[in-house]
Design an enzyme around this catalytic site. Structure first.
Site, PDB file in Angstrom:
ATOM      1  N   SER A 274      30.457  -3.794  12.035  1.00 23.53           N
ATOM      2  CA  SER A 274      30.166  -2.810  13.082  1.00 23.53           C
ATOM      3  C   SER A 274      30.983  -1.551  12.897  1.00 23.53           C
ATOM      4  O   SER A 274      32.192  -1.594  12.635  1.00 23.53           O
ATOM      5  CB  SER A 274      30.476  -3.409  14.461  1.00 23.53           C
ATOM      6  OG  SER A 274      30.412  -2.409  15.463  1.00 23.53           O
ATOM      7  N   CYS A 275      30.348  -0.393  13.106  1.00 25.79           N
ATOM      8  CA  CYS A 275      31.072   0.877  13.072  1.00 25.79           C
ATOM      9  C   CYS A 275      32.045   0.983  14.235  1.00 25.79           C
ATOM     10  O   CYS A 275      32.890   1.868  14.265  1.00 25.79           O
ATOM     11  CB  CYS A 275      30.092   2.043  13.114  1.00 25.79           C
ATOM     12  SG  CYS A 275      29.011   2.056  14.553  1.00 25.79           S
ATOM     13  N   LEU A 276      31.929   0.083  15.207  1.00 21.40           N
ATOM     14  CA  LEU A 276      32.817   0.080  16.362  1.00 21.40           C
ATOM     15  C   LEU A 276      33.989  -0.880  16.213  1.00 21.40           C
ATOM     16  O   LEU A 276      34.877  -0.908  17.066  1.00 21.40           O
ATOM     17  CB  LEU A 276      32.027  -0.280  17.623  1.00 21.40           C
ATOM     18  CG  LEU A 276      31.071   0.803  18.118  1.00 21.40           C
ATOM     19  CD1 LEU A 276      30.076   0.226  19.098  1.00 21.40           C
ATOM     20  CD2 LEU A 276      31.835   1.954  18.744  1.00 21.40           C
TER      21      LEU A 276
END
Length: 495
Positions: A274-276
């Site tokens: 995830s980019c988060l």
């Protein structure tokens, strides 16, 4: 460099910002043949879209519900999750299954009751009526790390506005994306909608994807700066996302057990695709030791300086900004073995202490792996804000930061002082893509504003895929005199 269908890209999750691999060949035929092939596909999609232009909201909702169910139903979701892991080699089956079901169900909940057909707003006082209309055919670029959940998320948003969508899969994981499209096409037929509302671009290539972007009515590009530039330069209106590299602050007032649990959860979910996922955490001196102890209990292993050097060599063997493919979305045990680091069986992520940012400090960037950079600050929240800005200026400008705190003034410091689109408070950073615990729209496309080269800072959602006609009727005049407008100026500076 790992490639998206449109070429070499510097991206984030739901991205192809990964390591070296064989470049997917450009289409060997001449451009006119490629253009003709794509034109035939877009024409099919356009005919399908025109067939539902006059559908009412109830029928659109039935279509969206059917398509959503075709993805989240247990057998289909399990098959997609397993195929994504088998085909791409990234992340874990259990987390991909969770992501598919949580994201799609969350999006359906967001769209429940949303008016995207006909009159969507009336303002009698201003004499305005707003009417929603389709945008047409969407081109959806799909990353190799999200071949399972990304196509249905984009398709559902498109269908909710009575649009059609052409999916451009990543060559490495095209079977997964094509299967998701097949499930959704069957659902369209089930409710009497044209199957060509959702089409997968066959034998994806750089040339085909570029041509698709040129011929579509709007592009949804999930990827990083180069992909966004490619989409925007296509001449077609486009929504893009930015590079990840989310940063988390933990101050002296935080609930440390909750903070450690949230950071560990985001860092390890689907092995950090995830980019988060937390890439860096900035900890107040007063609670540094306590939080590090809790992070260790939550599965973290703190590398010493020698181990950090070996880990850096393993992750960036040739230098540069992008980690080696062999560490992307792999387990902590696998990464540790590459670096010759001995860890216990319960270790789920690695930690390195860091005090710098930029190219000379690669751990300050987006790592797409279960490796967390740890910073400390002296207690003045302004110092933490400065470190966030230094980290995101290297990679991740405009994306997301978060804080665990009991002080509203510390939240405000991040909100007003950072160049980020999302500030997550006492949550997992992964909840920035929408959560039952917050009001953010569910999405897999997180835009980063002009900071990240995007047109919006919002979570891209169904509202972005309708055109709105404003009907304006005359109202009683509301004259404004020059005295009303300029009296303050005249009083201070003279007329």
């Amino acid at each position: 460099r790992f490639l998206c269908p449109s070429g070499p890209i510097r991206t984030s999750l739901n991205s192809c910002r990964l390591g070296p691999m064989t470049k997917p060949a450009a289409d060997s035929r001449n451009q006119s043949e490629v253009a003709a092939d794509v034109a035939e596909i877009v024409a099919r999609a356009r005919r399908a879209q025109e067939a539902i232009t006059d559908w009412d909201q109830q029928r659109v909702d039935e279509l969206v519900t059917a398509v959503g169910w075709s993805i989240v139903r247990k057998d289909h979701a399990e098959t997609l999750a397993q195929l994504a892991v088998d085909e791409g080699g990234f992340g874990t089956y259990a987390d991909k299954l969770t992501k598919i079901q949580r994201r799609v169900n969350g999006l359906l909940a967001d769209m429940h009751g949303m008016q995207t057909v006909g009159v969507i707003e009336e303002d009698p006082a201003r004499g305005l009526v707003k009417i929603a209309k389709p945008v047409g055919v969407l081109a959806a670029l799909i990353p190799t790390t999200g071949p399972d959940a990304t196509p249905p998320m984009k398709a559902l948003m498109a269908l909710n506005g009575r649009n059609a969508i052409v999916v451009a899969p990543h060559p490495r994981t095209c079977k997964t994306s094509e299967l998701a499209v097949e499930y959704m096409r069957e659902a369209c037929a089930q409710v009497g909608a044209p199957q060509d509302l959702i089409i997968s671009l066959t034998s994806p290539s750089i040339d085909k994807t570029r041509e698709l972007m040129r011929q579509a009515d709007v592009v949804v590009a999930t990827g990083g700066a180069a992909m966004v530039r490619a989409a925007y330069s296509s001449g077609t209106p486009a929504y893009g996302v930015g590079v990840g590299n989310a940063v988390h602050v933990v101050d002296e007032t935080a609930d440390l057990d909750d903070a450690a649990a949230m950071i560990a959860a985001a860092k390890t979910f689907d092995l950090a695709t995830s980019c988060l996922a937390d890439n860096s955490v900035i900890i107040a001196d007063a609670i540094y030791a306590d939080l590090m102890e809790r992070l260790a209990t939550a599965g973290g292993y703190l590398c010493n300086e020698e181990e950090k050097a070996r880990l850096q060599a393993a992750m960036w063997p040739d230098g540069g900004e992008i980690p080696a493919l062999d560490v992307i979305a792999k387990s902590a045990a696998h990464i540790a073995s590459l670096a010759g680091i001995q860890i216990s069986p319960g270790t789920t992520f690695l930690m390195v202490e860091e005090d710098g940012t930029g190219p000379d400090h690669p751990f300050s960037g987006e790592k797409l792996s279960v490796v967390l950079a740890v910073y400390r600050y002296g207690g003045d929240i302004a110092d933490a804000v400065g470190t966030i800005n230094d980290i995101t200026a290297y990679q991740g400008l405009g994306h997301t930061c978060g804080i665990h705190t009991r002080l509203n003034e510390h939240v405000d410091a991040l909100a007003f002082g950072t160049r980020t689109a999302r500030v997550m408070v006492n949550q997992s950073l992964n909840e920035g893509a929408g959560s039952a615990r917050n009001g953010l729209p569910f999405t897999l496309s997180l835009s980063c504003g002009t900071w990240g080269g995007n047109i919006t800072t919002e979570n891209v959602n169904a509202r972005h895929f309708i055109n709105v006609t404003w009907v304006s009727r005359p109202i009683a005049p509301r004259p404004v005199s020059e005295e009303d407008l300029f009296s303050g100026h005249w009083a201070k500076y003279g007329a």
